[in-house]
Enzyme design. Structure first.
Site, PDB file in Angstrom:
ATOM      1  N   HIS A  80       7.054  14.377   2.236  1.00 41.43           N
ATOM      2  CA  HIS A  80       6.062  14.363   1.651  1.00 41.43           C
ATOM      3  C   HIS A  80       4.910  14.993   2.826  1.00 41.43           C
ATOM      4  O   HIS A  80       4.940  15.694   4.101  1.00 41.43           O
ATOM      5  CB  HIS A  80       6.186  12.548   2.177  1.00 41.43           C
ATOM      6  CG  HIS A  80       6.685  11.441   1.002  1.00 41.43           C
ATOM      7  ND1 HIS A  80       6.146  10.121   1.042  1.00 41.43           N
ATOM      8  CD2 HIS A  80       7.112  11.944   0.172  1.00 41.43           C
ATOM      9  CE1 HIS A  80       6.647  10.069   0.003  1.00 41.43           C
ATOM     10  NE2 HIS A  80       7.475  10.370  -0.626  1.00 41.43           N
ATOM     11  N   TYR A 209      -1.428   3.464   0.951  1.00 42.59           N
ATOM     12  CA  TYR A 209      -2.367   2.444   2.091  1.00 42.59           C
ATOM     13  C   TYR A 209      -3.969   2.023   1.429  1.00 42.59           C
ATOM     14  O   TYR A 209      -4.398   2.550   1.293  1.00 42.59           O
ATOM     15  CB  TYR A 209      -2.378   3.777   3.352  1.00 42.59           C
ATOM     16  CG  TYR A 209      -0.923   3.691   4.110  1.00 42.59           C
ATOM     17  CD1 TYR A 209      -0.580   4.807   3.631  1.00 42.59           C
ATOM     18  CD2 TYR A 209      -0.306   2.572   5.728  1.00 42.59           C
ATOM     19  CE1 TYR A 209       0.647   5.060   4.509  1.00 42.59           C
ATOM     20  CE2 TYR A 209      -0.076   3.086   6.185  1.00 42.59           C
ATOM     21  CZ  TYR A 209       1.881   4.553   5.706  1.00 42.59           C
ATOM     22  OH  TYR A 209       1.860   5.108   6.177  1.00 42.59           O
ATOM     23  N   PRO A 301       3.398  -1.639  12.524  1.00 43.58           N
ATOM     24  CA  PRO A 301       4.126  -0.512  11.345  1.00 43.58           C
ATOM     25  C   PRO A 301       2.551   0.049  10.694  1.00 43.58           C
ATOM     26  O   PRO A 301       3.391   1.248  10.664  1.00 43.58           O
ATOM     27  CB  PRO A 301       4.333  -1.542  10.564  1.00 43.58           C
ATOM     28  CG  PRO A 301       3.641  -2.398  10.904  1.00 43.58           C
ATOM     29  CD  PRO A 301       3.552  -3.412  11.731  1.00 43.58           C
ATOM     30  N   LYS A 305       5.057   4.549  13.264  1.00 41.96           N
ATOM     31  CA  LYS A 305       5.383   5.180  15.059  1.00 41.96           C
ATOM     32  C   LYS A 305       6.476   4.206  16.064  1.00 41.96           C
ATOM     33  O   LYS A 305       6.796   5.139  16.354  1.00 41.96           O
ATOM     34  CB  LYS A 305       4.001   5.410  15.818  1.00 41.96           C
ATOM     35  CG  LYS A 305       2.985   6.245  15.081  1.00 41.96           C
ATOM     36  CD  LYS A 305       3.713   7.418  15.554  1.00 41.96           C
ATOM     37  CE  LYS A 305       2.133   8.215  14.338  1.00 41.96           C
ATOM     38  NZ  LYS A 305       2.894   9.577  13.540  1.00 41.96           N
ATOM     39  N   TYR A 393      -0.961  11.059  12.443  1.00 40.64           N
ATOM     40  CA  TYR A 393       0.577  10.398  10.766  1.00 40.64           C
ATOM     41  C   TYR A 393       1.897  12.318  11.233  1.00 40.64           C
ATOM     42  O   TYR A 393       2.380  11.035  11.377  1.00 40.64           O
ATOM     43  CB  TYR A 393       0.010  10.745  10.172  1.00 40.64           C
ATOM     44  CG  TYR A 393       0.714   9.479   8.953  1.00 40.64           C
ATOM     45  CD1 TYR A 393       1.473  10.549   8.594  1.00 40.64           C
ATOM     46  CD2 TYR A 393       0.346   8.284   8.626  1.00 40.64           C
ATOM     47  CE1 TYR A 393       2.579  10.012   7.288  1.00 40.64           C
ATOM     48  CE2 TYR A 393       1.216   7.712   8.095  1.00 40.64           C
ATOM     49  CZ  TYR A 393       2.434   8.110   6.706  1.00 40.64           C
ATOM     50  OH  TYR A 393       3.191   7.731   6.321  1.00 40.64           O
TER      51      TYR A 393
HETATM   52  C1  PHB Z   1       8.001   1.581   5.318  1.00 41.77           C
HETATM   53  O1  PHB Z   1       8.214   2.581   4.361  1.00 41.77           O
HETATM   54  O2  PHB Z   1       8.981   0.484   5.443  1.00 41.77           O
HETATM   55  C2  PHB Z   1       6.683   1.758   6.370  1.00 41.77           C
HETATM   56  C3  PHB Z   1       6.349   3.426   6.146  1.00 41.77           C
HETATM   57  C4  PHB Z   1       4.827   2.975   6.556  1.00 41.77           C
HETATM   58  C5  PHB Z   1       5.173   2.563   7.184  1.00 41.77           C
HETATM   59  C6  PHB Z   1       5.125   0.891   7.660  1.00 41.77           C
HETATM   60  C7  PHB Z   1       6.101   0.945   6.991  1.00 41.77           C
HETATM   61  O3  PHB Z   1       3.438   3.050   8.238  1.00 41.77           O
END
Ligand code: PHB
Ligand code: APR
Length: 402
Positions: A80, A209, A301, A305, A393
């Site tokens: 990505h 997000y 989450p 990280k 990130y």
């Molecule tokens: C996930 O794909 O489960 C996932 C991805 C990004 C995050 C948290 C969880 O920040």
């Protein structure tokens, strides 16, 4: 499926826990010719059955390659180059590659990483005990460490030079350190994440997000045919309260109109609620005991990280142990805790910051909310601010340890 192997009476490094931290450490040390024994309280199936995140930093991808288990990630992982923020119905793309001089992330499930590591360990027939009971650790403060556990009804004491506590937040290693020697820091967030896994194509090629008046949401994926979605929910919610229909309806309400229209739904194959917490325990070493991963720290989450921090701890610890055995120098071991914590706190800050920015906090109404809105408006309009987000990130360089 991997299973237990014959149990040695002595090893060089006893690793408690067969999660990503323990397995990766075992593999990196194996590649350097150092003996390890992994002691895991659950079965391999159980460990693989846990649904966890799946965004891999370049540093972690490099560590998996170094451990010789990166092939399937490169074949099946989704690179990505960017990530999207959706703020009150407006999508904004953060160009990770453009803002970091070419760095990106790979979307590849933690379960797949754990499976690749388990398979490599089984293929090399390295000593591993699953379903170990009554696991306890001893002698790490007096220089004669050993691990004790029961396997198939028989009690075993295995002597070692070092113990690696990779047994997660609820493990036995951190609590084995005298409380007077530990300093812990914690922030518990007033909400949880309701997550759903579904065999449906992702709503977007990149992660979204979402910050909305109804709360946070995240659109993620495991592959081009399997998606993962999350909704911010009150901590007292129960999974049973959320039918699939209720979940999809609420997700659509939080998304921008395009994503709401594009969303492909389906029956959930996994649904769970996870609390959000920031937690750090210092130091990460006590005598011959070294903590790594969730055994020493937890991140919410939001910043993806958790797995990456476990991998960077393990990279530092493996290098330090290799230095001990190959160069008879303990400089790396003596600095392990300080180096790992320097990186841990930066990832804790980023995860706390993104969580604070993108979620709704009941107590934030008024000034707090205006601060969030101003920070988001600044972020959307400032390349410098977006670069800070992108840099964190994709993962800070490993040598940014001070
Ligand atoms: C996930 O794909 O489960 C996932 C991805 C990004 C995050 C948290 C969880 O920040
Ligand atoms: N004895 C033996 N094994 C134990 C014990 C014990 N007393 N207690 C826990 N374990 C095992 C657990 O069953 C688990 O398999 O230790 C392992 C710890 O693995 P994780 O919790 O996955 O922790 P870690 O390897 O540090 O990985 C961190 O996992 O939770 C995610 O977000 C987190 O992505 C991060 C990653």
């Amino acid at each position: 499926m991997p299973h237990s192997t014959p149990i040695p009476s002595r090893t060089q490094v006893a690793i408690i826990g067969a999660g990503p931290a323990g397995l990766l450490l075992g593999q990196l040390l194996h590649c350097a010719g150092i003996d390890t024994l992994i002691v895991e309280r659950q079965s391999a199936e159980h460990v693989l059955g846990r649904i966890r995140a799946g965004v891999i930093e370049q540093t972690t991808a490099d560590a998996l390659d170094r451990a010789g288990v990166g092939a399937r990630m490169h074949r099946e992982g989704l690179p990505h180059d960017g990530v999207e923020l959706c703020v009150d119905g407006q999508r904004h793309r953060i160009d990770l590659v453009g803002l970091t001089g070419g760095k990106r992330v790979v979307v590849y499930g933690q379960t797949e990483v754990t499976r690749d590591l388990m398979d490599a360990r089984a293929a090399a027939k390295l000593p591993t005990v699953y379903e170990a009971q009554e696991v306890s650790i001893h002698g790490f403060e007096s220089g004669k460490p050993f691990v004790r556990f029961r396997s198939n009804g028989e009690l075993h004491d295995v002597a070692c030079d070092f113990i690696a506590g990779c047994d997660g937040f609820h493990g036995v290693c951190r609590p084995s350190i005298p409380a007077s020697a530990l300093h812990t820091f914690e922030r518990v967030y007033p909400f949880g994440w309701l997550g759903v896994l579904v065999d449906a194509p992702p709503v977007s090629d990149e992660l979204i997000y979402v910050r909305s008046p109804r709360g946070f949401a995240l659109c993620s994926m495991r592959s081009r045919t399997r998606s993962r979605y999350y909704l911010q929910c009150p901590l007292n919610n129960k999974v049973e309260q959320w039918s699939d229909v209720a979940f999809w309806d609420e997700l659509r309400r939080r998304l921008d109109p395009q994503a709401a229209a594009d969303l492909v739904t389906g029956p959930s194959i996994e649904k769970s609620i996870a609390p959000l917490r920031s937690f750090v325990s210092e130091p990460m070493r006590f005598g011959k005991l070294f903590l790594a991963g969730d055994a020493a720290h937890i991140v919410p989450p939001t910043g993806a990280k958790g797995l990456n921090l476990a991998a960077s701890d393990v990279l530092l610890l493996a290098d330090a142990m290799i230095e001990h055995y190959d160069e008879h120098s303990d400089a790396g071991l003596d600095h392990y805790s300080a180096h790992a914590l320097a990186r841990v706190w930066k990832a804790e800050r980023f995860s706390w910051w993104l969580t604070s920015l993108m979620h709704n906090f009941p107590e934030n109404a008024g000034f707090g909310e205006r601060m969030q809105e101003a920070e988001l408006a600044y972020l959307m309009g400032s390349r410098a601010a977006q670069q800070v987000l992108a840099e964190n990130y994709v993962g800070l360089p490993m040598d940014a340890r001070r």
